[in-house]
Enzyme design. Structure first.
Site, PDB file in Angstrom:
ATOM      1  N   GLY A 185       0.788  -1.234   0.000  1.00 33.51           N
ATOM      2  CA  GLY A 185       0.000   0.000   0.000  1.00 33.51           C
ATOM      3  C   GLY A 185       0.817   1.279   0.000  1.00 33.51           C
ATOM      4  O   GLY A 185       0.251   2.361   0.031  1.00 33.51           O
ATOM      5  N   GLU A 187       2.241   2.959  -2.166  1.00 36.64           N
ATOM      6  CA  GLU A 187       2.028   3.942  -3.227  1.00 36.64           C
ATOM      7  C   GLU A 187       0.890   4.901  -2.872  1.00 36.64           C
ATOM      8  O   GLU A 187       0.665   5.897  -3.569  1.00 36.64           O
ATOM      9  CB  GLU A 187       1.690   3.230  -4.555  1.00 36.64           C
ATOM     10  CG  GLU A 187       2.908   2.959  -5.406  1.00 36.64           C
ATOM     11  CD  GLU A 187       3.828   1.916  -4.824  1.00 36.64           C
ATOM     12  OE1 GLU A 187       4.834   2.325  -4.214  1.00 36.64           O
ATOM     13  OE2 GLU A 187       3.572   0.706  -4.951  1.00 36.64           O
ATOM     14  N   ASN A 265       9.188   0.977  -0.042  1.00 35.95           N
ATOM     15  CA  ASN A 265       9.495   2.374  -0.322  1.00 35.95           C
ATOM     16  C   ASN A 265       8.789   3.321   0.637  1.00 35.95           C
ATOM     17  O   ASN A 265       7.877   2.939   1.360  1.00 35.95           O
ATOM     18  CB  ASN A 265       9.077   2.691  -1.766  1.00 35.95           C
ATOM     19  CG  ASN A 265       7.621   2.356  -2.022  1.00 35.95           C
ATOM     20  OD1 ASN A 265       7.319   1.205  -2.301  1.00 35.95           O
ATOM     21  ND2 ASN A 265       6.730   3.323  -1.918  1.00 35.95           N
ATOM     22  N   ASP A 310      11.146   4.735  -5.025  1.00 30.50           N
ATOM     23  CA  ASP A 310      10.405   3.467  -4.918  1.00 30.50           C
ATOM     24  C   ASP A 310      11.367   2.273  -4.940  1.00 30.50           C
ATOM     25  O   ASP A 310      11.056   1.217  -5.482  1.00 30.50           O
ATOM     26  CB  ASP A 310       9.348   3.348  -6.041  1.00 30.50           C
ATOM     27  CG  ASP A 310       8.460   2.109  -5.898  1.00 30.50           C
ATOM     28  OD1 ASP A 310       8.216   1.672  -4.770  1.00 30.50           O
ATOM     29  OD2 ASP A 310       8.023   1.574  -6.934  1.00 30.50           O
ATOM     30  N   ASN A 396      12.268  -7.360  -9.607  1.00 30.29           N
ATOM     31  CA  ASN A 396      11.099  -7.093  -8.770  1.00 30.29           C
ATOM     32  C   ASN A 396      10.808  -8.338  -7.919  1.00 30.29           C
ATOM     33  O   ASN A 396      11.728  -9.001  -7.456  1.00 30.29           O
ATOM     34  CB  ASN A 396       9.933  -6.603  -9.633  1.00 30.29           C
ATOM     35  CG  ASN A 396       8.981  -5.704  -8.844  1.00 30.29           C
ATOM     36  OD1 ASN A 396       8.519  -6.086  -7.769  1.00 30.29           O
ATOM     37  ND2 ASN A 396       8.686  -4.519  -9.343  1.00 30.29           N
ATOM     38  N   VAL A 546       2.368  -5.549 -12.137  1.00 28.53           N
ATOM     39  CA  VAL A 546       2.295  -4.108 -12.441  1.00 28.53           C
ATOM     40  C   VAL A 546       2.674  -3.799 -13.886  1.00 28.53           C
ATOM     41  O   VAL A 546       1.978  -3.041 -14.564  1.00 28.53           O
ATOM     42  CB  VAL A 546       3.101  -3.277 -11.416  1.00 28.53           C
ATOM     43  CG1 VAL A 546       4.589  -3.560 -11.459  1.00 28.53           C
ATOM     44  CG2 VAL A 546       2.850  -1.794 -11.635  1.00 28.53           C
ATOM     45  N   CYS A 609      -3.285   1.611 -15.439  1.00 29.14           N
ATOM     46  CA  CYS A 609      -3.718   0.247 -15.770  1.00 29.14           C
ATOM     47  C   CYS A 609      -3.855   0.048 -17.278  1.00 29.14           C
ATOM     48  O   CYS A 609      -3.452  -0.970 -17.814  1.00 29.14           O
ATOM     49  CB  CYS A 609      -5.054  -0.070 -15.102  1.00 29.14           C
ATOM     50  SG  CYS A 609      -4.962  -0.033 -13.308  1.00 29.14           S
ATOM     51  N   MET A 649     -12.475  -2.968 -12.393  1.00 23.21           N
ATOM     52  CA  MET A 649     -12.522  -1.619 -12.985  1.00 23.21           C
ATOM     53  C   MET A 649     -13.279  -0.719 -12.005  1.00 23.21           C
ATOM     54  O   MET A 649     -14.463  -0.938 -11.741  1.00 23.21           O
ATOM     55  CB  MET A 649     -13.255  -1.689 -14.326  1.00 23.21           C
ATOM     56  CG  MET A 649     -13.694  -0.352 -14.891  1.00 23.21           C
ATOM     57  SD  MET A 649     -12.339   0.667 -15.516  1.00 23.21           S
ATOM     58  CE  MET A 649     -13.245   2.187 -15.861  1.00 23.21           C
TER      59      MET A 649
HETATM   60  O1  LIG Z   1       4.759  -0.321  -1.861  1.00 22.43           O
HETATM   61  C1  LIG Z   1       3.996  -1.282  -1.774  1.00 22.43           C
HETATM   62  O2  LIG Z   1       3.296  -1.502  -0.785  1.00 22.43           O
HETATM   63  C2  LIG Z   1       3.968  -2.212  -2.921  1.00 22.43           C
HETATM   64  C3  LIG Z   1       3.169  -3.346  -2.954  1.00 22.43           C
HETATM   65  C4  LIG Z   1       3.204  -4.193  -4.077  1.00 22.43           C
HETATM   66  C5  LIG Z   1       2.346  -5.415  -3.999  1.00 22.43           C
HETATM   67  O3  LIG Z   1       1.827  -5.680  -2.895  1.00 22.43           O
HETATM   68  O4  LIG Z   1       2.140  -6.138  -4.940  1.00 22.43           O
HETATM   69  C6  LIG Z   1       4.070  -3.839  -5.165  1.00 22.43           C
HETATM   70  C7  LIG Z   1       4.842  -2.669  -5.021  1.00 22.43           C
HETATM   71  N1  LIG Z   1       4.775  -1.889  -3.931  1.00 22.43           N
HETATM   72  C8  LIG Z   1       5.774  -2.227  -6.026  1.00 22.43           C
HETATM   73  O5  LIG Z   1       6.426  -1.191  -5.848  1.00 22.43           O
HETATM   74  C9  LIG Z   1       5.925  -2.982  -7.200  1.00 22.43           C
HETATM   75  O6  LIG Z   1       6.754  -2.653  -8.072  1.00 22.43           O
HETATM   76  C10 LIG Z   1       5.118  -4.136  -7.371  1.00 22.43           C
HETATM   77  C11 LIG Z   1       5.005  -5.019  -8.445  1.00 22.43           C
HETATM   78  C12 LIG Z   1       4.053  -5.902  -8.084  1.00 22.43           C
HETATM   79  C13 LIG Z   1       3.501  -7.012  -8.861  1.00 22.43           C
HETATM   80  O7  LIG Z   1       2.778  -7.809  -8.255  1.00 22.43           O
HETATM   81  O8  LIG Z   1       3.764  -7.088 -10.066  1.00 22.43           O
HETATM   82  N2  LIG Z   1       3.593  -5.621  -6.841  1.00 22.43           N
HETATM   83  C14 LIG Z   1       4.223  -4.537  -6.374  1.00 22.43           C
HETATM   84 CA   LIG Z   2       5.999   0.186  -3.925  1.00 21.56          CA
END
Ligand SMILES: O=C(O)c1cc(C(=O)O)c2c(n1)C(=O)C(=O)c1cc(C(=O)O)[nH]c1-2
Ligand SMILES: [Ca+2]
Length: 684
Positions: A185, A187, A265, A310, A396, A546, A609, A649
């Site tokens: 969370g 972000e 982050n 981040d 990642n 993502v 998205c 959505m």
């Molecule tokens: O800052 C956060 O709390 C958080 C959570 C998550 C998540 O829970 O999937 C991602 C990220 N950051 C993130 O920075 C990120 O690049 C990311 C990629 C993904 C994914 O599942 O592809 N989740 C997350």
């Molecule tokens: Ca993040």
């Protein structure tokens, strides 16, 4: 064959506990923890499948997960029973030998919850303990299921403040009767924490915050007091939460009795807005060792002091004993988003080494104390800066693996170019147009791509020597966002790819030995297990996450699917479903002035998205430049009335008007028209 009975499942899973998870290390016959073992090596001693016979690997069975979003799970296998999750945190229990469905558990995450997360409605898998299966659902609940039947035994809320956008995507781990899970969370503005719950009752045993809270209230512990000294309170970081979410990596050393976690982050990302006077901002972007019995802080190492890019350190942590300068060192290894590969003494957190495993612009090297030597431009307040790696990370969540025979770590390395620039209009929960994604709550404090990035995107499998901190070999891919890795005593590395293949490499030299087509791009990591003397390799495929929300590297867009292979397997790989994306949209009437207004609304609400219309090709979420006529004529229903809520959505009627929707349509059509015109000019 008869499907496995509930009694047989009870017999297979009832006795699983910390001792049996450790005993499995002697054979690696089962796969009982997310990363195989508590050290999370993803190295299996199984060696029936080798570099010599891997060419005879064939499909034993495949299973349709009936999901359309990212599949990130590493399956758990216990004596012939497999537990795997699909998107929306749905758990599937399968007969591992035949792929037959035993039961499915749907935690019924509300569709609108998708907008509370940054990165797709993904889940990385379950944990298993004493006949129970544990899953953390996207909406933040921890569910304990009967492993034999899928019946819900208990469900608890892991989120302490539902006004904030907390989500859960990670796989829980279980240590000595405690199931441990964090959340995501950062972000959106949250305060990160990790909690341990009693496996029998779901009662909270401990909770550890990663960043300090409101200084008007007492510190929860001495670690929070220490952390608070590294933050500037003038911007009231506790109102935005501070960040530091524990959304993925954990590892456990049973001899030292230490639990290692990776923290995320800052919230907001931009340190000028979060802690204007700077400071390290503990415990953001750090590896922290905790006592798993009490949740007490033991030591930390901060990879990225004062994170502003981040640069989460939630990426995979692997424990190993390495021979360094003539001594055997008990280390942990990590390749977090920031592009450096770290070797840390896991007994005390002492820094051993860090070297870049990709090109880096934010810092070139680390000093002897384990601090980065930063590029002075990397924290510019006024000028755009292109941090390399970008927020997508040089690596990642896609798990890496460590093979003690070759001494190499196999990293899904990548680059996704992005330029960052301070967002002058940032306010906490401002919901202002042109603040990226502000309409659905993004609060990064940065705008993106105000100038075009210079770097080029890439993805490769990187074999890295952690002792000498250098590359051994690499395999190039067509795109970033390839799958996690598995390595075995058969001198093999397995990996799925963004362009929809599953490949086995010689672990020593990177020679590709075997490959089969998948029915979609692959992001999850493969795993292996043994039953009645036969070795199997399993991969859960399903494109998303993502990067995969808006982009893809193959026209194969099949649903999530689990594939299991064995030597001599003779099933056919199912025919892939292909994208029906056709022509750029046409026929929407618009006034050019609407296009500019539509751009602002689009960037704030749709971009993260859906991607850029007609430029990105659409991943797990459709690209609107190729919308069907039906979607365009009913845009109000989709955007304002929640016609796609069940698919995640969001419904935008609280933020947007009919006129906004018309402007967005104008922007989509205007963009499509200019792309068509550009293509026609090029063709002449
Ligand atoms: O800052 C956060 O709390 C958080 C959570 C998550 C998540 O829970 O999937 C991602 C990220 N950051 C993130 O920075 C990120 O690049 C990311 C990629 C993904 C994914 O599942 O592809 N989740 C997350
Ligand atoms: Ca993040």
């Amino acid at each position: 064959a008869e499907p496995i009975s509930a009694d047989a499942i009870r017999a297979a899973t009832g006795g699983i506990n910390t001792a049996t998870i450790i005993e499995n290390d002697a054979s690696d016959q089962n796969w009982l923890n997310y990363g195989l073992n508590y050290a999370e090596t993803r190295y299996s001693q199984l060696d029936t499948i080798t570099a010599d016979n891997v060419g005879e690997l064939g499909l034993a069975w495949s299973y349709n997960l009936e999901s359309r979003r990212g599949v990130q799970a590493t399956p758990i296998v216990a004596d012939g029973v497999m537990y795997v999750t699909a998107s929306w945190s749905i758990v599937h229990a399968l007969d591992a030998i035949t792929g037959e469905k035993l039961w499915v558990y749907d935690p019924e995450v509300p569709g609108e919850y998708a907008a509370k997360g940054c990165c797709d409605v993904v889940n990385r898998g379950v944990a298993i303990y004493e006949g129970k299966v544990f899953v953390g659902s996207y909406d933040g609940y921890l569910h304990a299921l009967d492993a034999a039947t899928g019946e819900l035994l208990w469900k608890i809320d892991t989120i302490e403040n539902r006004d904030m956008s907390y989500t859960v995507t990670g796989a829980p781990r279980v240590i000595n009767g405690k199931v441990i899970i964090g959340n995501g969370g950062a972000e959106f503005g949250v305060r990160g924490y990790i909690s341990a719950y009693d496996t029998e009752t779901g009662d909270t045993v401990w909770r550890w915050y990663t960043v300090p809270g409101d200084p008007a209230k007492p510190y929860e512990n001495d670690a929070m007091k220490m952390a608070a000294e590294t933050w500037d309170p003038s911007a009231k970081y506790w109102e935005a939460g501070g960040g530091g979410t524990v959304w993925d990596a954990m590892a456990y050393d049973q001899e030292l009795n230490l639990l290692y976690i990776g923290t995320g982050n800052g919230s907001p990302w931009n340190q000028h807005l979060r802690s204007p006077a700077g400071g390290d901002n503990l415990f953001l972007a750090s590896i922290v060792a905790l006592n798993p019995d009490t949740g007490d802080y033991v030591w930390h190492y901060q990879n990225t002091p004062g994170d502003t890019w981040d640069y989460t350190s939630t990426q995979h942590i692997i424990l190993a004993d390495l021979e360094i300068d003539g001594d055997t060192r008990q280390v942990l290894m990590q390749a977090p988003k920031n592009g450096f590969f770290y070797v840390i003494d896991r007994t005390n957190g002492e820094f051993i080494s860090a070297e870049p495993f990709v090109e880096t612009t934010w810092a070139k090297a680390y000093d002897a104390d384990g601090r980065p030597i930063e590029n002075p431009d990397a924290r510019s307040k006024d000028k755009p800066f292109e941090p390399v790696p970008s927020a997508y990370g040089a690596h990642n969540w896609h798990p890496m693996s460590f093979n003690p025979d070759t001494g190499l770590v196999y990293i899904p390395a990548q680059g996704v170019p992005l330029v960052q620039s301070t967002d002058p209009s940032w306010e906490l929960n401002s919901h202002k147009p042109m603040s990226t994604m502000s309409g659905v709550g993004w609060n990064l404090g940065y705008l993106f791509n105000v100038v075009a990035p210079q770097a080029t995107p890439f993805g490769h499998l990187l074999a890295w020597d952690p002792v000498n901190q250098r590359e051994a070999w690499r395999a190039e891919y067509v795109s970033p966002w390839n799958g996690g890795t598995l390595t075995t005593a058969g001198n093999l590395v397995f990996q799925g790819t963004a362009d929809g293949r599953f490949i086995a490499y010689n672990a020593t030299n990177g020679e590709a030995l075997w490959q089969v087509p998948m029915t979609s791009g692959v992001i999850a990591a493969p795993m292996t297990w043994e039953h009645d003397g036969e070795q199997y390799v399993t991969i859960a495929a399903g494109w998303g996450g993502v990067y995969g929300l808006m982009q893809r590297a193959t026209e194969k867009v099949g649903p999530g699917r689990v594939f299991t292979f064995r030597i001599g397997g003779s099933e056919e790989i199912p025919t892939a479903e292909l994208s029906t994306r056709t022509e750029l949209v046409s026929g929407v009437p618009y006034d050019p002035e609407q296009v500019t207004a539509g751009l602002a609304t689009y960037v704030s609400n749709c971009l993260f998205c859906h991607g850029v219309p007609g430029v990105n090709n659409g991943g797990a979420v459709p690209n609107l430049g190729y919308s069907e006529q039906e979607v365009l004529t009913n845009a109000d229903a989709w955007v304002l009335q929640g016609a796609g809520l069940h698919n995640g959505m969001p419904r935008f009627d609280a933020h947007l008007t009919d006129a906004d929707v018309q402007n967005v349509l104008a922007f989509i059509q205007g963009t499509a028209d200019s792309l068509r015109a550009a293509a026609a000019t090029k063709a002449q």
